[in-house]
Motif scaffolding. Sequence first.
Motif, PDB file in Angstrom:
ATOM      1  N   SER A  97       2.013   1.984  -4.768  1.00 45.85           N
ATOM      2  CA  SER A  97       1.480   1.385  -5.993  1.00 45.85           C
ATOM      3  C   SER A  97       2.181   1.904  -7.236  1.00 45.85           C
ATOM      4  O   SER A  97       2.426   1.151  -8.183  1.00 45.85           O
TER       5      SER A  97
ATOM      6  N   THR B  88      -2.648   3.294   7.750  1.00 45.64           N
ATOM      7  CA  THR B  88      -1.765   2.499   6.901  1.00 45.64           C
ATOM      8  C   THR B  88      -0.380   3.131   6.839  1.00 45.64           C
ATOM      9  O   THR B  88       0.643   2.443   6.941  1.00 45.64           O
TER      10      THR B  88
ATOM     11  N   TYR C 179      -5.885   7.350   4.989  1.00 47.52           N
ATOM     12  CA  TYR C 179      -4.814   6.358   4.901  1.00 47.52           C
ATOM     13  C   TYR C 179      -3.777   6.525   6.019  1.00 47.52           C
ATOM     14  O   TYR C 179      -2.713   5.913   5.971  1.00 47.52           O
TER      15      TYR C 179
ATOM     16  N   PRO D 207       0.824  -1.207   0.000  1.00 46.23           N
ATOM     17  CA  PRO D 207       0.000   0.000   0.000  1.00 46.23           C
ATOM     18  C   PRO D 207       0.859   1.259   0.000  1.00 46.23           C
ATOM     19  O   PRO D 207       1.959   1.274   0.558  1.00 46.23           O
TER      20      PRO D 207
END
Length: 283
Positions: free
Chosen positions: A147, A207, A204, A144
């Motif tokens: 990409s 993450t 995000y 993640p």
Amino acid sequence: MNDKIIVITGANSGMGLETTKLLSSKGAKIFAGYRGERGREILEDLNDTNIIPIYLDVTCSSSVFEAFRQIFELEKKIDVLINNAGYGYVSANEFADDTSIYDQFDVNVFGVFRTCREVVPYMRKHQTGQIINISSFLGKMGLPLLSHYSASKYAVEGLSNSLRYELAPFNIAVNTIAPGLFRTGFVNHGLHANELTSERTSPYAKTADALLPTIVERINQGIDPILVAEAVYESITDRSCQRVMVGNEGAFFESMKYEVGENHFENSVVDALGLPKTNYPSK
């Protein structure tokens, strides 16, 4: 190696610099590509007569053309091209702007196309040569927020695999080196982060908080990049090994994929890196 003429892009830092120094110590003449003035100074400060700094901006077709024209004019041959220049863009895809995405591919992928396009006629003329592309363990898996970087390295893998068939009739080998995380300046100079991705209000943020410190720590406390340089050297002395993984991450995730199978691999990566839990579709 004493009569080898080698060109390497991004030669002034990290894995590129270690590779440049090692191959020079083995007796090869290295045309060491740099883009900024600081890069030129670093290479000149080595005071190594086997290392010739040369301006080589892989994002500029005219720069690539002129660099190879100069080298061939001086040496009449090019034995090995090492495509090392690259960087990593860290961003959630929804926050990535077109310019940042293009720039990632311009260096990591289009730059490889440009240098290969210029060097192949010289190698084909002599019916021998070698292209070594520096990929990544992320050229065979994703993570993640990486990409764009991972996709660029997947592209390098595909380019390498295709060129291997295309250039084999001319005795031109194409090899890939896939490093994991090594102790280089990649955190400070090789990672370009999108601020919207990691700010506190970002969807995000969890993450990013889980992944990015782990990546930074593994780079800052990683193993010596001389191992990558040694893998490049071994690929030159034995051209038959098409892809070489170097470092802990590649071996770890490759073995994990084999052990758990493709269907469960991504959940295993989540566990291994402490990422937020995700329920992937089971059917």
